[in-house]
Enzyme design. Structure first.
Site: not given
Ligand code: SF4
Length: 362
Positions: A144, A43, A126
């Site tokens: 996001d 991520e 996020y």
């Protein structure tokens, strides 16, 4: 076009999205083995970076740093080398900071708690939502820019999505849609829809969308105009001179400078550079130049708020004692543990050649 009362219209979307994702998802390494550590690293790498660009970096990173412990302990210069070319280097620095927090506060395991995740360096709402839902099955949203776009289109939202209140509203909508049994699948489905179907800055591919039946703007011209965003401030332009200073001899070494620990490209090694002036000046007092200046091609690099317009210049110098923050670096060190930011790529890619065959006469 007026906005709709979304909740009623969107009931059922989660199931459609999850089914679509499970059927057609790309088999990415962090999805095949979604441990908390792998999900977290992926991520962070994927922020501002395309999946295709991340794939090779992710595999190499996992081979060399397979655990939180290994990440916490790796030499920072080596970490930067592993990150070289991915850009936004503060992400790598924060990864290591967070890894050290995880070791000291959570016994080396990422905490299975949204708020605790959000308390780690470099992890915002996020990323905390993504890790919590994908790795731990906690039903929280992960919103996001991609997901905001999808939600704005689904609901026909005509307001600025960067506005805090609008963002919170859309995040609350996402939270209300997250299914408790498959939160990770749902969040990844929304992200993937934004990446592959509900595309930015163009007409989305509504004919392939599994939730077109519930979308306020499906197939209409309006879809391409959403989401609404306030225009960004123009970037500041800086004219800079980049110095490629090589020690005489073959193979030689190149002078590098370590940047301050905060601000742009914090803590990274760079080719010495200054705001452009009418004459060239060696960056280290007492350094002796033993060749003419050789002008190099111009180059540009765009950061998020600033744009560098660079002209390069090369010269041979005598090896000399250097103040702290400077080092002469040979090719082996460059390859092993000196990451030069992408901003200098136009000059850095020539360094192995220049270091092995002097490009100017001394
Ligand atoms: S129907 Fe079109 S605009 Fe609506 S969410 Fe799907 S791809 Fe996006």
């Amino acid at each position: 076009m007026s906005e709709r009362q979304p909740q009623k219209e969107l009931n059922g979307c989660a199931a459609s999205l999850c089914a679509w994702f499970e059927e057609g998802q790309r088999h990415l390494p962090w999805r095949i083995e979604p441990t908390p550590y792998r999900v977290w690293v992926s991520e962070i790498m994927l922020q501002q970076t395309r999946i295709e660009a991340v794939l090779g970096y992710f595999e190499r990173f996992m081979r060399e740093l397979p655990t939180v412990q290994a990440l916490a302990e790796v030499d920072p210069d080596r970490l930067m080398k592993l990150w070289e070319g991915l850009g936004y280097y503060s992400r790598a620095r924060n990864l290591q900071k967070a890894a050290r927090q995880i070791v000291s506060e959570y016994g080396g395991e990422l905490p299975a708690d949204y708020d605790a995740l959000k308390g780690l360096a470099g992890i915002g709402e996020y990323t905390a939502g993504a890790i919590a839902s994908i790795a731990f099955g906690i039903p929280v949203p992960a919103v996001d820019g991609n997901v905001l776009r999808v939600l704005a289109r689904l609901t026909g939202c005509e307001r600025d999505v960067m506005n805090g209140a609008v963002r919170r509203e859309l995040t609350a909508l996402a939270a209300s849609l997250v299914p408790t049994d498959r939160p990770g699948t749902f969040n990844q489905a929304l992200m993937e829809l934004g990446e592959r179907v509900c595309l930015p800055n163009t007409m989305p591919r509504c004919e392939h969308c599994p939730v077109a039946y519930a979308c306020a703007v499906a197939g209409s011209e309006r879809a391409a105009a959403l989401p609404v965003r306030a225009p960004k401030k123009p970037r500041r332009i800086e004219e800079r001179t980049v110095y490629v200073l090589l020690t005489k001899g073959t193979p030689g070494a190149v002078l590098l400078h370590k940047r301050e620990d905060n601000g742009l490209l914090a803590g990274l090694w760079e080719l010495p550079n200054t705001l452009r002036t009418s004459t060239y000046t060696l960056p280290v007092a007492g350094m002796r130049r033993v060749s003419d200046w050789l002008p190099l091609p111009e180059s540009r690099h765009i950061f998020s708020h600033i744009e560098w317009h660079m002209n390069g210049v090369l010269a041979l110098v005598e090896p000399c004692e250097l103040p702290e923050g400077y080092a002469f670096c040979d090719e082996a060190a460059l390859m092993r543990d000196r990451a030069l930011p992408t901003a200098f790529r136009a000059y850095a890619h020539m360094l192995p050649t220049w270091l092995n065959q002097s490009p100017t006469k001394g």
